[in-house]
Scaffold this motif. Sequence first.
Motif, PDB file in Angstrom:
ATOM      1  N   LYS A 247      29.684  24.948  80.593  1.00  0.00           N
ATOM      2  CA  LYS A 247      29.245  25.156  81.901  1.00  0.00           C
ATOM      3  C   LYS A 247      30.369  25.158  82.848  1.00  0.00           C
ATOM      4  CE  LYS A 247      25.540  23.494  84.805  1.00  0.00           C
ATOM      5  NZ  LYS A 247      24.272  22.740  84.671  1.00  0.00           N
ATOM      6  N   ALA A 248      30.260  25.775  83.686  1.00  0.00           N
ATOM      7  CA  ALA A 248      31.186  25.960  84.870  1.00  0.00           C
ATOM      8  C   ALA A 248      30.362  25.934  86.373  1.00  0.00           C
ATOM      9  CB  ALA A 248      32.278  26.688  84.994  1.00  0.00           C
ATOM     10  N   GLY A 249      30.902  25.388  87.528  1.00  0.00           N
ATOM     11  CA  GLY A 249      30.014  25.393  88.436  1.00  0.00           C
ATOM     12  C   GLY A 249      30.740  24.733  89.769  1.00  0.00           C
ATOM     13  N   VAL A 250      29.981  25.091  90.855  1.00  0.00           N
ATOM     14  CA  VAL A 250      30.610  24.597  92.200  1.00  0.00           C
ATOM     15  C   VAL A 250      29.202  23.706  92.709  1.00  0.00           C
ATOM     16  CG1 VAL A 250      31.375  25.135  94.448  1.00  0.00           C
ATOM     17  CG2 VAL A 250      31.802  26.730  92.637  1.00  0.00           C
TER      18      VAL A 250
ATOM     19  N   TYR B 237      24.945  12.112  87.212  1.00  0.00           N
ATOM     20  CA  TYR B 237      25.634  10.765  87.331  1.00  0.00           C
ATOM     21  C   TYR B 237      26.831  11.145  87.746  1.00  0.00           C
ATOM     22  CZ  TYR B 237      27.753   6.190  87.067  1.00  0.00           C
ATOM     23  OH  TYR B 237      28.394   5.293  87.298  1.00  0.00           O
ATOM     24  N   TRP B 238      27.323  10.808  88.834  1.00  0.00           N
ATOM     25  CA  TRP B 238      29.075  11.234  89.046  1.00  0.00           C
ATOM     26  C   TRP B 238      29.725   9.979  89.343  1.00  0.00           C
ATOM     27  CZ3 TRP B 238      31.755  15.684  88.198  1.00  0.00           C
ATOM     28  CH2 TRP B 238      30.625  16.707  87.957  1.00  0.00           C
ATOM     29  N   ALA B 239      30.866   9.651  88.656  1.00  0.00           N
ATOM     30  CA  ALA B 239      31.886   8.556  88.980  1.00  0.00           C
ATOM     31  C   ALA B 239      33.189   9.179  88.920  1.00  0.00           C
ATOM     32  CB  ALA B 239      31.685   7.474  87.811  1.00  0.00           C
ATOM     33  N   GLY B 240      33.740   9.328  90.044  1.00  0.00           N
ATOM     34  CA  GLY B 240      34.981   9.998  90.357  1.00  0.00           C
ATOM     35  C   GLY B 240      34.813  11.305  89.827  1.00  0.00           C
ATOM     36  N   LEU B 241      35.932  11.620  88.877  1.00  0.00           N
ATOM     37  CA  LEU B 241      35.969  13.108  88.592  1.00  0.00           C
ATOM     38  C   LEU B 241      35.023  13.229  87.224  1.00  0.00           C
ATOM     39  CD1 LEU B 241      39.976  13.942  88.906  1.00  0.00           C
ATOM     40  CD2 LEU B 241      37.925  14.599  90.422  1.00  0.00           C
ATOM     41  N   ILE B 242      34.101  12.351  86.844  1.00  0.00           N
ATOM     42  CA  ILE B 242      33.566  12.476  85.363  1.00  0.00           C
ATOM     43  C   ILE B 242      32.156  12.595  85.990  1.00  0.00           C
ATOM     44  CG2 ILE B 242      33.045  11.456  83.358  1.00  0.00           C
ATOM     45  CD1 ILE B 242      36.039  12.425  83.381  1.00  0.00           C
ATOM     46  N   GLY B 243      31.217  13.356  85.198  1.00  0.00           N
ATOM     47  CA  GLY B 243      29.785  13.357  85.446  1.00  0.00           C
ATOM     48  C   GLY B 243      29.128  13.657  84.225  1.00  0.00           C
ATOM     49  N   VAL B 244      28.035  13.051  84.218  1.00  0.00           N
ATOM     50  CA  VAL B 244      27.089  13.455  83.209  1.00  0.00           C
ATOM     51  C   VAL B 244      25.783  14.013  83.562  1.00  0.00           C
ATOM     52  CG1 VAL B 244      25.364  12.146  81.422  1.00  0.00           C
ATOM     53  CG2 VAL B 244      27.992  11.515  81.854  1.00  0.00           C
ATOM     54  N   GLU B 245      25.172  15.036  83.042  1.00  0.00           N
ATOM     55  CA  GLU B 245      24.081  15.758  83.311  1.00  0.00           C
ATOM     56  C   GLU B 245      22.974  15.865  82.487  1.00  0.00           C
ATOM     57  OE1 GLU B 245      22.862  20.205  84.755  1.00  0.00           O
ATOM     58  OE2 GLU B 245      24.770  19.482  85.381  1.00  0.00           O
TER      59      GLU B 245
ATOM     60  N   LEU C 285      28.384  16.668  79.368  1.00  0.00           N
ATOM     61  CA  LEU C 285      29.765  16.065  80.145  1.00  0.00           C
ATOM     62  C   LEU C 285      30.467  16.812  80.972  1.00  0.00           C
ATOM     63  CD1 LEU C 285      31.257  13.327  80.075  1.00  0.00           C
ATOM     64  CD2 LEU C 285      32.475  14.125  78.260  1.00  0.00           C
ATOM     65  N   LEU C 286      30.714  16.570  82.088  1.00  0.00           N
ATOM     66  CA  LEU C 286      31.169  17.072  83.158  1.00  0.00           C
ATOM     67  C   LEU C 286      32.562  16.596  83.764  1.00  0.00           C
ATOM     68  CD1 LEU C 286      28.131  18.180  85.205  1.00  0.00           C
ATOM     69  CD2 LEU C 286      29.161  19.559  83.473  1.00  0.00           C
ATOM     70  N   ILE C 287      33.518  17.475  84.035  1.00  0.00           N
ATOM     71  CA  ILE C 287      34.901  17.105  84.593  1.00  0.00           C
ATOM     72  C   ILE C 287      35.135  17.954  85.912  1.00  0.00           C
ATOM     73  CG2 ILE C 287      37.331  16.743  84.423  1.00  0.00           C
ATOM     74  CD1 ILE C 287      36.631  16.592  81.135  1.00  0.00           C
ATOM     75  N   GLY C 288      35.463  17.297  87.048  1.00  0.00           N
ATOM     76  CA  GLY C 288      35.683  17.939  88.161  1.00  0.00           C
ATOM     77  C   GLY C 288      35.150  17.359  89.567  1.00  0.00           C
ATOM     78  N   LYS C 289      34.975  17.883  90.687  1.00  0.00           N
ATOM     79  CA  LYS C 289      34.264  17.365  91.596  1.00  0.00           C
ATOM     80  C   LYS C 289      33.521  18.480  92.424  1.00  0.00           C
ATOM     81  CE  LYS C 289      34.880  13.971  95.170  1.00  0.00           C
ATOM     82  NZ  LYS C 289      34.053  12.707  94.784  1.00  0.00           N
ATOM     83  N   GLY C 290      33.906  19.176  93.287  1.00  0.00           N
ATOM     84  CA  GLY C 290      33.350  20.301  93.944  1.00  0.00           C
ATOM     85  C   GLY C 290      33.403  21.424  92.786  1.00  0.00           C
ATOM     86  N   ILE C 291      34.240  21.736  92.157  1.00  0.00           N
ATOM     87  CA  ILE C 291      34.191  22.536  91.204  1.00  0.00           C
ATOM     88  C   ILE C 291      34.692  21.925  89.803  1.00  0.00           C
ATOM     89  CG2 ILE C 291      35.794  24.453  90.131  1.00  0.00           C
ATOM     90  CD1 ILE C 291      36.913  25.260  92.868  1.00  0.00           C
TER      91      ILE C 291
END
Length: 165
Positions: free
Chosen positions: A116-119, A57-65, A86-92
């Motif tokens: 975790k880090a990703g693209v 789930y992405w809302a702006g620059l904050i995501g939950v996986e 809990l993820l922060i970013g957009k493409g990266i």
Amino acid sequence: MMIFRVVLVLLLALAYPAANASAEHRLGGGVNYWVMLDDLDDDFDDKGLSYLVSYQYWAGLIGVELDVELLPDRLDETAIAPQAYLLIGKGIYAGAGIGIINSDGDFADKPFFALKAGVNLELLPSTYVDISANYRFSDKEDLDDKNKNIDTDTVFLGAAFRFAL
């Protein structure tokens, strides 16, 4: 019990209406190649493939996986690992998470924690490929058939395909 509280808080956050009009739900699956950092004796495989079903789930620059991962032949047992990030970013992006291992029907005594880090790349409209690296760490793990604890810090490299709902 702590993992269930974390998942409950994340689910409540998903139920709260997003203030951002670009909020997006994504569902998919993928595969990870994992390697344990400690070299184990020849009795155990310290690397392998795992398979996962994933929701983001992405809302702006904050995501939950939220993931459920199947790890066949992990320490000679099949394991399932539910996990939340809990993820922060957009493409990266980068983030932190928590999960727990269930091996042959028994949950671990303690959860694992992960960085975790990703693209996230949009291949086609509403179709994404996510290439990521993940470092999981936990306290020592007890093995039922051994009288020793082992360090199960593990590095995962993976890819997932997701579709926006």
